[in-house]
Design an enzyme around this catalytic site. Structure first.
Site, PDB file in Angstrom:
ATOM      1  N   HIS A  56      19.748 -54.488  -5.334  1.00  0.00           N
ATOM      2  CA  HIS A  56      19.243 -55.584  -4.489  1.00  0.00           C
ATOM      3  C   HIS A  56      19.108 -55.090  -3.057  1.00  0.00           C
ATOM      4  O   HIS A  56      19.589 -53.998  -2.708  1.00  0.00           O
ATOM      5  CB  HIS A  56      20.224 -56.769  -4.515  1.00  0.00           C
ATOM      6  CG  HIS A  56      21.520 -56.481  -3.824  1.00  0.00           C
ATOM      7  ND1 HIS A  56      22.475 -55.647  -4.357  1.00  0.00           N
ATOM      8  CD2 HIS A  56      21.998 -56.884  -2.622  1.00  0.00           C
ATOM      9  CE1 HIS A  56      23.499 -55.555  -3.534  1.00  0.00           C
ATOM     10  NE2 HIS A  56      23.234 -56.295  -2.460  1.00  0.00           N
ATOM     11  N   ASP A 104      19.944 -56.875   0.847  1.00  0.00           N
ATOM     12  CA  ASP A 104      20.669 -58.043   1.348  1.00  0.00           C
ATOM     13  C   ASP A 104      19.707 -59.071   1.948  1.00  0.00           C
ATOM     14  O   ASP A 104      18.834 -58.732   2.744  1.00  0.00           O
ATOM     15  CB  ASP A 104      21.694 -57.620   2.407  1.00  0.00           C
ATOM     16  CG  ASP A 104      22.785 -56.737   1.801  1.00  0.00           C
ATOM     17  OD1 ASP A 104      23.043 -56.863   0.590  1.00  0.00           O
ATOM     18  OD2 ASP A 104      23.343 -55.919   2.551  1.00  0.00           O
ATOM     19  N   HIS A 123      20.257 -51.281  -2.848  1.00  0.00           N
ATOM     20  CA  HIS A 123      21.548 -50.670  -3.134  1.00  0.00           C
ATOM     21  C   HIS A 123      22.267 -51.378  -4.276  1.00  0.00           C
ATOM     22  O   HIS A 123      21.913 -52.502  -4.649  1.00  0.00           O
ATOM     23  CB  HIS A 123      22.431 -50.616  -1.883  1.00  0.00           C
ATOM     24  CG  HIS A 123      22.738 -51.952  -1.293  1.00  0.00           C
ATOM     25  ND1 HIS A 123      21.837 -52.662  -0.525  1.00  0.00           N
ATOM     26  CD2 HIS A 123      23.844 -52.723  -1.358  1.00  0.00           C
ATOM     27  CE1 HIS A 123      22.375 -53.802  -0.151  1.00  0.00           C
ATOM     28  NE2 HIS A 123      23.597 -53.882  -0.641  1.00  0.00           N
ATOM     29  N   ARG A 132      31.203 -56.202   6.034  1.00  0.00           N
ATOM     30  CA  ARG A 132      29.763 -56.029   6.249  1.00  0.00           C
ATOM     31  C   ARG A 132      29.257 -56.976   7.323  1.00  0.00           C
ATOM     32  O   ARG A 132      29.469 -58.187   7.222  1.00  0.00           O
ATOM     33  CB  ARG A 132      29.041 -56.318   4.935  1.00  0.00           C
ATOM     34  CG  ARG A 132      27.575 -55.972   4.955  1.00  0.00           C
ATOM     35  CD  ARG A 132      26.926 -56.381   3.649  1.00  0.00           C
ATOM     36  NE  ARG A 132      26.344 -57.692   3.756  1.00  0.00           N
ATOM     37  CZ  ARG A 132      25.947 -58.444   2.712  1.00  0.00           C
ATOM     38  NH1 ARG A 132      26.088 -57.989   1.487  1.00  0.00           N
ATOM     39  NH2 ARG A 132      25.404 -59.629   2.905  1.00  0.00           N
TER      40      ARG A 132
HETATM   41  C1  SIN Z   1      26.909 -55.175  -0.898  1.00  0.00           C
HETATM   42  O1  SIN Z   1      25.977 -55.219  -1.698  1.00  0.00           O
HETATM   43  O2  SIN Z   1      26.838 -55.686   0.208  1.00  0.00           O
HETATM   44  C2  SIN Z   1      28.198 -54.466  -1.295  1.00  0.00           C
HETATM   45  C3  SIN Z   1      28.014 -53.039  -1.590  1.00  0.00           C
HETATM   46  C4  SIN Z   1      29.307 -52.388  -1.998  1.00  0.00           C
HETATM   47  O3  SIN Z   1      30.331 -53.054  -2.142  1.00  0.00           O
HETATM   48  O4  SIN Z   1      29.324 -51.164  -2.190  1.00  0.00           O
END
Ligand code: SIN
Length: 287
Positions: free
Chosen positions: A103, A105, A262, A278
């Site tokens: 996905h 963000d 990611h 984050r």
């Molecule tokens: C996310 O998608 O924001 C998390 C990625 C992760 O935990 O590695």
């Protein structure tokens, strides 16, 4: 001039010699932004940041988002979304299973996120001391460039539907989530964005369809849309477009939510603890 160590993938680079707790001066910051645009994912090792320093550095990229899941934010910091399997008093301190599928963000917002600034506070390891809980990043620009011309033509001018509900309700290792509240639904209606978007800073074309949140291609019938999306999801995550980041405590990593996708790798569980925070930057309307 900052020292840069590129990964072997088409994206991903380590930047050395910067202490982000001292909030870099404008010239260094501009260099960081240029490197971010060039490499799509950049990271700095061995950073020691308080939450305030994390927020202060992140803010230099623009306006910070407040996530719709307020229960997953660090207390006192609505700008810091906690990704963690840690429990305190039997309750999760963040979301345990964020991003276990490909996905980008906030792709489901009218102004999808520009970038995310992810800080590693605790990283799980296996019995041999090897890090667990990697994150994989795919370059949506390299993937787009490698598409056959016929597929590029099929996608030209088309929109894809991005659906927060699709990602929110999909199978989760931690079990079903509570239904979205009225307010969360109001903030996240399904939305259409160009399936090929132009990066606002670099002008590069990016494939903006991901298996997590993209539910269909507008204007195609369901079977055609499903087949084309399946082809695109498989294409964008091909190994040659992927950089896999092995975390170390103190890593501060920034990924571009326009030019990359990611996925988190869930290969650990308690008592191995993972604690990441984050900050997510607002982007612009895709074109
Ligand atoms: C996310 O998608 O924001 C998390 C990625 C992760 O935990 O590695």
């Amino acid at each position: 001039m900052l020292t840069v160590r590129r990964s072997e993938a088409p994206l991903g680079a380590e930047i050395l010699g910067v202490d982000l707790s001292r909030n870099p001066d404008e010239a260094v910051f501009r260099e960081i932004v240029d490197l971010f645009h060039e490499h799509e994912v950049i990271f700095f090792r061995n950073q020691q940041l308080t939450p305030d320093q994390h927020v202060a550095f992140s803010k230099r990229f623009g306006e910070l988002e407040h996530h719709v899941r307020k229960d997953c934010c660090r207390p006192g910091y609505p700008e810091l979304f906690v990704v963690s399997n840690v429990l305190e008093n039997g309750r999760p301190i963040g979301t345990r299973d964020a991003g276990l599928f490909w996905h980008s963000d906030l792709c489901y917002m009218s102004e999808p996120s520009r970038c995310s600034v992810f800080y590693a506070r605790e990283v799980p390891h296996d019995d041999q001391g090897r890090p667990l809980g990697d994150t994989m990043f795919a370059s949506a620009t390299a993937a787009y460039a490698a598409l056959p011309d016929a597929t590029k033509l099929r996608l030209a001018g088309r929109n894809a539907v991005q659906s927060y509900a699709k990602g929110y309700y999909r199978d989760r290792q931690s079990g079903p989530r509570p239904p979205l509240t009225d307010e969360q639904q109001r903030r996240t209606p399904d939305i259409e964005h160009p399936v090929v978007r132009t990066h606002p800073a670099t002008g590069r074309k990016c494939l903006f369809a991901n298996e997590g949140y993209t539910s269909r291609i507008a204007g195609l019938d369901a079977a055609e849309s499903d087949a084309l999306l399946a082809q695109l999801f498989a294409h964008v995550t091909r190994p040659e477009f992927v950089y896999r980041h092995q975390w170390r405590v103190g890593d501060l990593l920034i990924w571009d939510n326009c030019s990359t996708q990611h996925r988190a790798v869930m290969d650990y569980e308690l008592p191995r603890r993972r604690l990441m925070e984050r900050a997510t930057l607002r982007g612009t309307v895709p074109f």
